[in-house]
Design a protein around this motif. Structure first.
Motif, short mmCIF file in Angstrom:
data_model
loop_
_atom_site.label_atom_id
_atom_site.label_comp_id
_atom_site.label_asym_id
_atom_site.label_seq_id
_atom_site.Cartn_x
_atom_site.Cartn_y
_atom_site.Cartn_z
N ILE A 123 -12.21 11.29 -3.36
CA ILE A 123 -13.22 10.81 -2.42
C ILE A 123 -13.33 9.30 -2.58
O ILE A 123 -13.76 8.80 -3.63
CB ILE A 123 -14.59 11.48 -2.68
CG1 ILE A 123 -14.46 13.00 -2.58
CG2 ILE A 123 -15.63 10.97 -1.69
CD1 ILE A 123 -15.72 13.74 -2.99
N LEU A 124 -12.90 8.56 -1.56
CA LEU A 124 -12.93 7.10 -1.58
C LEU A 124 -13.76 6.57 -0.42
O LEU A 124 -13.49 5.51 0.13
CB LEU A 124 -11.49 6.56 -1.51
CG LEU A 124 -10.63 6.82 -2.76
CD1 LEU A 124 -9.19 7.10 -2.37
CD2 LEU A 124 -10.70 5.64 -3.70
N ARG A 125 -14.77 7.33 -0.07
CA ARG A 125 -15.59 6.97 1.08
C ARG A 125 -16.30 5.63 0.83
O ARG A 125 -17.01 5.46 -0.17
CB ARG A 125 -16.61 8.06 1.34
CG ARG A 125 -17.32 7.96 2.69
CD ARG A 125 -18.33 9.06 2.85
NE ARG A 125 -17.76 10.38 2.58
CZ ARG A 125 -18.48 11.50 2.53
NH1 ARG A 125 -19.80 11.44 2.68
NH2 ARG A 125 -17.90 12.65 2.30
N GLY A 126 -16.09 4.67 1.72
CA GLY A 126 -16.72 3.37 1.59
C GLY A 126 -16.19 2.53 0.44
O GLY A 126 -16.75 1.47 0.13
N ALA A 127 -15.09 2.96 -0.18
CA ALA A 127 -14.53 2.20 -1.29
C ALA A 127 -13.83 0.94 -0.79
O ALA A 127 -13.38 0.87 0.36
CB ALA A 127 -13.55 3.06 -2.08
N SER A 128 -13.74 -0.07 -1.66
CA SER A 128 -13.06 -1.32 -1.30
C SER A 128 -11.73 -1.39 -2.03
O SER A 128 -11.69 -1.45 -3.26
CB SER A 128 -13.94 -2.52 -1.68
OG SER A 128 -13.31 -3.73 -1.28
N LEU A 129 -10.65 -1.35 -1.26
CA LEU A 129 -9.29 -1.40 -1.82
C LEU A 129 -8.51 -2.57 -1.23
O LEU A 129 -7.31 -2.48 -1.03
CB LEU A 129 -8.56 -0.09 -1.57
CG LEU A 129 -9.15 1.15 -2.26
CD1 LEU A 129 -9.72 2.11 -1.22
CD2 LEU A 129 -8.10 1.86 -3.07
N LYS A 130 -9.18 -3.66 -0.95
CA LYS A 130 -8.52 -4.82 -0.35
C LYS A 130 -7.43 -5.34 -1.28
O LYS A 130 -7.66 -5.52 -2.48
CB LYS A 130 -9.54 -5.92 -0.05
CG LYS A 130 -10.52 -5.56 1.05
CD LYS A 130 -11.42 -6.72 1.42
CE LYS A 130 -12.41 -7.00 0.33
NZ LYS A 130 -13.38 -8.05 0.75
N GLN A 131 -6.23 -5.52 -0.71
CA GLN A 131 -5.06 -6.03 -1.43
C GLN A 131 -4.65 -5.12 -2.60
O GLN A 131 -3.90 -5.55 -3.49
CB GLN A 131 -5.32 -7.45 -1.95
CG GLN A 131 -5.57 -8.45 -0.82
CD GLN A 131 -5.79 -9.85 -1.33
OE1 GLN A 131 -6.12 -10.07 -2.49
NE2 GLN A 131 -5.63 -10.83 -0.44
N ALA A 132 -5.11 -3.90 -2.61
CA ALA A 132 -4.68 -2.95 -3.65
C ALA A 132 -3.24 -2.53 -3.40
O ALA A 132 -2.75 -2.56 -2.26
CB ALA A 132 -5.59 -1.73 -3.67
N ASN A 133 -2.56 -2.12 -4.46
CA ASN A 133 -1.16 -1.70 -4.35
C ASN A 133 -1.10 -0.18 -4.47
O ASN A 133 -1.23 0.37 -5.56
CB ASN A 133 -0.31 -2.35 -5.43
CG ASN A 133 1.18 -2.16 -5.18
OD1 ASN A 133 1.58 -1.30 -4.39
ND2 ASN A 133 2.00 -2.95 -5.82
N LEU A 134 -0.90 0.48 -3.34
CA LEU A 134 -0.84 1.94 -3.30
C LEU A 134 0.56 2.42 -2.93
O LEU A 134 0.74 3.48 -2.33
CB LEU A 134 -1.86 2.47 -2.28
CG LEU A 134 -3.32 2.36 -2.72
CD1 LEU A 134 -4.20 1.98 -1.55
CD2 LEU A 134 -3.80 3.65 -3.34
N THR A 135 1.57 1.65 -3.31
CA THR A 135 2.94 2.02 -3.00
C THR A 135 3.28 3.39 -3.56
O THR A 135 3.08 3.65 -4.75
CB THR A 135 3.92 0.97 -3.57
OG1 THR A 135 3.60 -0.31 -3.03
CG2 THR A 135 5.35 1.32 -3.20
N GLN A 136 3.76 4.29 -2.70
CA GLN A 136 4.18 5.65 -3.06
C GLN A 136 3.03 6.46 -3.69
O GLN A 136 3.29 7.47 -4.36
CB GLN A 136 5.38 5.61 -4.02
CG GLN A 136 6.62 5.01 -3.38
CD GLN A 136 7.81 5.02 -4.30
OE1 GLN A 136 7.70 5.26 -5.50
NE2 GLN A 136 9.00 4.78 -3.75
N ALA A 137 1.80 6.04 -3.48
CA ALA A 137 0.66 6.82 -3.98
C ALA A 137 0.48 8.06 -3.12
O ALA A 137 0.88 8.11 -1.96
CB ALA A 137 -0.60 5.98 -3.97
#
Length: 399
Positions: free
Chosen positions: A78-92
């Motif tokens: 659950i990532l509702r309203g989470a801030s992931l700006k410039q996060a690296n989610l490659t192949q996540a």
């Protein structure tokens, strides 16, 4: 090796323990409320360590700006309203994840797996999402302005009211996707698979659909002003608004009936004092020869064009069949992965056949991407066959 637990048995176990769960709820996702670690509102931007497992984790409102999440398993998180700006989610992996209102601006989402994810009103502005997978995901109202979406999979995805202006969704896979009222102004959708997609009341003005597959696509009420449909397949703009470009206009099938031999009778009176010509004039002969040459050229061009059309149509059909085979292989992988999750077996990444199936799936997609001739589709068929065989071996051991 443990046997997988049938869905009905899972429901029965929860019923005996006093927890009521329906089959629909059990199939909705791999997580139960409170199953994962509670990380609500946590700030991980200052070096705080993430736990080893994030499956089913509650990260509501968490701050993950610039955090490295490469190949992390966030299934059902659950990532509702989470801030992931410039996060690296490659192949996540974010299958069944809740990302409603999450901020993923400028994030790296390359090859991310977000099947069935909820991204309603999520922000993906300037995100790099090449080859990311969003099949069956809900991106209603999502903001994907200027996002890099090359080879992204939006099969059966919902993008109602989504903003994709100036995005680059080249070679997109969006069969049966819903773009109702979406903003696609200047979007680059060349070579996209948009069969049976819906663009009702969408703004696709100045968008590029060059060589896109549009069989069954619905553009009712869509604004197509300046949109390019050069060499697009099966375009039907019935009910759309505006003037597009690149729409093929049919050529006349016959030439006008010219009286080049002067065989028609004329009602005009002839001047008897005018001397009659003993034969055809040089000018008339030149007209006849020019007309014959033009006719032969048109015939030769027509035959050549028909051959090219038939050849291209045959290749497109073979390519569609190959793409369907790849889709079925991917669905088989997803189904088996879901069975692992429901049965509590967990990750199978160490299993050789599981890796073979995943590698074969990726190889098939790459082979389809570069295929330009029918014989090159043989590599796709071989990869799909190898992947299917690996899945069959794995199922036989698991079950």
């Amino acid at each position: 090796m443990r046997r997988s637990i049938p869905l009905a048995l899972i429901v029965a176990i929860f019923a005996l323990s006093g927890t009521v769960i329906s089959p629909a709820q059990a199939a909705a996702g791999p997580c139960r409320p409170g199953q994962g670690v509670n990380l609500r509102g946590k700030d991980f931007t200052r070096g705080a360590q993430l736990p080893a497992t994030l499956r089913c984790a509650d990260l509501t409102g968490a701050k993950l700006n610039g955090v490295e999440l490469i190949q992390k398993d966030l299934t059902g998180a659950i990532l509702r309203g989470a801030s992931l700006k410039q996060a690296n989610l490659t192949q996540a992996t974010l299958k069944y994840a809740d990302l409603r209102g999450a901020n993923l601006a400028e994030a790296d989402l390359g090859q991310m797996h977000a099947d069935h994810a909820d991204l309603r009103k999520a922000i993906l502005v300037d995100a790099e999402a090449g080859q990311a997978e969003f099949p069956h995901a809900d991106l209603t109202g999502a903001k994907l302005t200027r996002a890099e979406l090359t080879q992204v999979d939006f099969t059966n995805a919902k993008l109602v009211d989504a903003d994709l202006e100036e995005s680059t969704p080249g070679q997109l896979k969006a069969r049966k996707a819903d773009f109702t009222r979406a903003k696609l102004r200047e979007a680059k959708m060349s070579q996209a698979n948009l069969r049976n997609a819906t663009f009702k009341d969408a703004d696709v003005s100045e968008a590029e659909f060059t060589q896109a597959e549009l069989d069954g696509a619905d553009f009712t009420g869509a604004l197509v002003e300046g949109a390019s449909f050069i060499q697009a397949d099966d375009v039907d703009l019935t009910g759309s608004k505006g003037k597009p470009t690149g729409i093929t206009v049919a050529m006349p099938t016959s030439l006008p009936d010219l009286d080049i031999f002067g065989t028609k009778e004329t009602d005009a009176p002839q001047d008897e004092s005018t001397p009659r010509s003993g034969g055809l004039s040089v000018g008339l002969v030149m007209v006849v020869l020019s007309a014959v040459g033009l006719a032969l050229t048109v015939v030769a061009w027509g035959v050549s064009a028909q051959r090219r059309t038939r050849r291209n149509a045959r290749f497109l059909q073979m390519r569609r069949d190959a793409e369907e085979d790849i889709t079925r292989l991917g669905e088989g992988i997803d189904q088996l992965d879901y069975e692992f999750q429901v049965s509590g077996r967990g990750g199978m990444t160490a299993d050789r056949d599981w890796r073979l199936a995943l590698d074969a799936y990726e190889a098939a997609k790459q082979a389809l991407l570069v295929a330009r001739r029918p014989e090159e589709l043989h590599f796709v068929a071989r990869a799909v066959r190898d992947g299917g065989a690996a899945l069959d071996r794995l199922r036989s051991r698991v079950h």
